[in-house]
Scaffold this motif. Structure first.
Motif, PDB file in Angstrom:
ATOM      1  N   PHE A  96       0.991  -1.122   0.217  1.00 34.14           N
ATOM      2  CA  PHE A  96       0.013  -0.402   0.334  1.00 34.14           C
ATOM      3  C   PHE A  96       0.852   1.156  -0.502  1.00 34.14           C
ATOM      4  N   ILE A  97       1.955   1.389   0.872  1.00 34.78           N
ATOM      5  CA  ILE A  97       2.817   2.485   0.895  1.00 34.78           C
ATOM      6  C   ILE A  97       3.917   2.482  -0.033  1.00 34.78           C
ATOM      7  N   ASP A  98       4.277   1.799  -0.661  1.00 37.75           N
ATOM      8  CA  ASP A  98       4.255   1.404  -2.350  1.00 37.75           C
ATOM      9  C   ASP A  98       3.266   2.415  -3.228  1.00 37.75           C
ATOM     10  N   ARG A  99       2.660   1.858  -3.114  1.00 37.60           N
ATOM     11  CA  ARG A  99       1.729   2.015  -4.268  1.00 37.60           C
ATOM     12  C   ARG A  99       1.699   4.122  -4.115  1.00 37.60           C
ATOM     13  N   PHE A 100       1.774   4.753  -2.881  1.00 38.13           N
ATOM     14  CA  PHE A 100       2.355   6.151  -2.502  1.00 38.13           C
ATOM     15  C   PHE A 100       3.529   6.788  -3.721  1.00 38.13           C
ATOM     16  N   VAL A 101       3.954   6.394  -4.183  1.00 41.86           N
ATOM     17  CA  VAL A 101       5.133   6.767  -5.273  1.00 41.86           C
ATOM     18  C   VAL A 101       3.977   7.642  -6.239  1.00 41.86           C
ATOM     19  N   TYR A 102       2.556   7.053  -6.271  1.00 43.93           N
ATOM     20  CA  TYR A 102       1.708   7.815  -7.243  1.00 43.93           C
ATOM     21  C   TYR A 102       2.029   9.776  -7.461  1.00 43.93           C
ATOM     22  N   PHE A 103       2.130   9.349  -5.754  1.00 43.98           N
ATOM     23  CA  PHE A 103       2.374  10.859  -5.301  1.00 43.98           C
ATOM     24  C   PHE A 103       3.615  11.605  -5.296  1.00 43.98           C
ATOM     25  N   ASN A 104       4.534  10.779  -5.786  1.00 48.53           N
ATOM     26  CA  ASN A 104       5.793  11.491  -5.755  1.00 48.53           C
ATOM     27  C   ASN A 104       5.730  12.920  -7.224  1.00 48.53           C
ATOM     28  N   CYS A 105       5.375  12.780  -7.119  1.00 48.08           N
ATOM     29  CA  CYS A 105       5.432  13.938  -8.077  1.00 48.08           C
ATOM     30  C   CYS A 105       4.706  14.912  -8.017  1.00 48.08           C
ATOM     31  N   PRO A 106       5.143  16.834  -8.969  1.00 47.35           N
ATOM     32  CA  PRO A 106       4.502  17.788  -8.667  1.00 47.35           C
ATOM     33  C   PRO A 106       2.553  17.921  -9.379  1.00 47.35           C
ATOM     34  N   THR A 130      11.691  -4.308  19.131  1.00 47.73           N
ATOM     35  CA  THR A 130      10.945  -5.077  17.801  1.00 47.73           C
ATOM     36  C   THR A 130      10.456  -2.875  16.874  1.00 47.73           C
ATOM     37  N   TRP A 131       9.675  -2.671  17.426  1.00 51.51           N
ATOM     38  CA  TRP A 131       8.501  -1.621  17.348  1.00 51.51           C
ATOM     39  C   TRP A 131       9.004  -0.498  16.263  1.00 51.51           C
ATOM     40  N   ARG A 132      10.353   0.000  16.990  1.00 48.50           N
ATOM     41  CA  ARG A 132      10.912   0.944  16.821  1.00 48.50           C
ATOM     42  C   ARG A 132      10.728   0.999  15.021  1.00 48.50           C
ATOM     43  N   PRO A 133      11.674   0.250  14.580  1.00 52.45           N
ATOM     44  CA  PRO A 133      11.674   0.394  12.892  1.00 52.45           C
ATOM     45  C   PRO A 133      10.470   0.762  12.079  1.00 52.45           C
ATOM     46  N   VAL A 134       9.581  -0.118  12.813  1.00 55.86           N
ATOM     47  CA  VAL A 134       8.319  -0.209  12.007  1.00 55.86           C
ATOM     48  C   VAL A 134       8.484   1.583  12.130  1.00 55.86           C
ATOM     49  N   MET A 135       7.913   2.199  13.178  1.00 58.03           N
ATOM     50  CA  MET A 135       7.924   3.630  12.872  1.00 58.03           C
ATOM     51  C   MET A 135       8.749   4.222  13.053  1.00 58.03           C
ATOM     52  N   ASP A 136       9.812   3.585  13.236  1.00 61.83           N
ATOM     53  CA  ASP A 136      10.861   5.094  11.399  1.00 61.83           C
ATOM     54  C   ASP A 136      10.077   5.001  10.218  1.00 61.83           C
ATOM     55  N   PHE A 137      10.480   3.529  10.006  1.00 61.74           N
ATOM     56  CA  PHE A 137       9.403   3.740   8.677  1.00 61.74           C
ATOM     57  C   PHE A 137       8.589   4.156   7.974  1.00 61.74           C
ATOM     58  N   PHE A 138       7.823   4.479   8.950  1.00 63.25           N
ATOM     59  CA  PHE A 138       6.642   5.622   8.556  1.00 63.25           C
ATOM     60  C   PHE A 138       6.643   6.975   9.098  1.00 63.25           C
ATOM     61  N   ASP A 139       7.684   7.411   9.900  1.00 61.84           N
ATOM     62  CA  ASP A 139       7.906   8.591  10.154  1.00 61.84           C
ATOM     63  C   ASP A 139       8.514   9.604   8.914  1.00 61.84           C
ATOM     64  N   LYS A 140      10.056   8.333   8.305  1.00 59.92           N
ATOM     65  CA  LYS A 140      10.589   9.025   7.711  1.00 59.92           C
ATOM     66  C   LYS A 140       9.897   8.834   6.383  1.00 59.92           C
ATOM     67  N   SER A 141       9.382   7.732   5.918  1.00 57.89           N
ATOM     68  CA  SER A 141       7.569   7.903   4.910  1.00 57.89           C
ATOM     69  C   SER A 141       6.926   9.052   4.799  1.00 57.89           C
ATOM     70  N   LEU A 142       6.596   9.166   5.845  1.00 58.93           N
ATOM     71  CA  LEU A 142       5.712  10.246   5.877  1.00 58.93           C
ATOM     72  C   LEU A 142       6.211  11.868   5.709  1.00 58.93           C
ATOM     73  N   ALA A 143       7.003  12.137   6.060  1.00 59.81           N
ATOM     74  CA  ALA A 143       8.436  13.110   6.366  1.00 59.81           C
ATOM     75  C   ALA A 143       8.611  13.196   4.655  1.00 59.81           C
ATOM     76  N   TYR A 144       9.093  12.363   4.058  1.00 56.70           N
ATOM     77  CA  TYR A 144       9.126  12.702   3.027  1.00 56.70           C
ATOM     78  C   TYR A 144       8.338  12.835   1.618  1.00 56.70           C
ATOM     79  N   LEU A 145       6.487  12.097   2.033  1.00 55.85           N
ATOM     80  CA  LEU A 145       5.851  12.446   1.508  1.00 55.85           C
ATOM     81  C   LEU A 145       4.893  14.197   1.814  1.00 55.85           C
TER      82      LEU A 145
END
Ligand SMILES: Cc1cc2nc3c(=O)[nH]c(=O)nc-3n(C[C@H](O)[C@H](O)[C@H](O)COP(=O)(O)O)c2cc1C
Length: 185
Positions: A96-106, A130-145
């Motif tokens: 699902f998150i991978d498909r957010f590439v759709y939003f990665n254009c102007p 155990t859960w921190r890497p998952v939160m980091d994944f969301f944190d970084k991905s959401l910030a990028y978006l």
């Protein structure tokens, strides 16, 4: 306020679904319209980076993301909820998150820029590493978006389906998170 709540567990009545129902209850109590989407009952194929979406075309994958893209754009807040699977999100949630590439254009970025998000995690182990890497994944991905992480809830120590019902405090926290997402909208 529209909340799009995305359940990333393949278990229909598992801990993630129960946690999301509590967050949804809190949000509805605050007056939100809540749309709960179970990725386990949808088809979301892998993004292969064809980038048709970056050239003004619709996604080449003829699957349920075709109707989810407009729902994502129309929502005020997106809740990403997933169990921890091997220190990551489930494959369903990752696709699902991978498909957010759709939003990665102007052209498409304005549909999500500034949109608020919340993250809900469940896991069997009790340790933060155990859960921190998952939160980091969301944190970084959401910030990028350019989305804003507005709230989180993490429920460790739940393995069997439904075990989360014993975690009253965490479910109350989830309810409060749902309400807070409305109040800060
Ligand atoms: C394939 C798989 C991998 C898992 N990996 C982990 C893990 O790395 N750490 C952990 O604490 N729990 C792990 N779990 C346990 C789940 O996070 C836990 O059972 C969770 O409550 C499942 O949520 P659900 O009921 O919403 O499906 C794993 C479960 C499965 C099926």
């Amino acid at each position: 306020m529209n909340l799009l709540a995305v359940v990333g567990s393949p278990r229909p009545n598992g801990n993630t679904a129960i946690l999301v129902s509590r967050i949804a209850e809190g949000a509805r109590t605050g007056g939100a319209d809540v749309d709960v989407v179970r990725l386990g009952s949808l088809v979301v194929q892998e993004c292969d980076g064809c980038h048709a979406c970056w050239r003004g075309r619709s996604c080449t994958k003829d699957d349920d993301m075709r109707r989810l893209y407009p729902s994502i754009g129309a929502s005020d807040v997106i809740l990403f909820a997933t169990p921890v699977y091997w220190y990551g999100p489930t494959a369903l949630m990752k696709a699902f998150i991978d498909r957010f590439v759709y939003f990665n254009c102007p052209e498409n970025r304005p549909q999500i820029r500034g949109k608020r998000a919340a993250v809900a995690l469940v896991l069997e182990e009790e340790i933060e590493s155990t859960w921190r890497p998952v939160m980091d994944f969301f944190d970084k991905s959401l910030a990028y978006l350019e989305m804003t992480l507005a709230g989180t809830v993490v429920v460790p120590g739940v393995g069997k389906a439904g075990e989360i019902r014993q975690k009253r405090d965490r479910l109350d926290e989830a309810f409060r998170l749902g309400r807070a997402l409305v109040q800060t909208a």
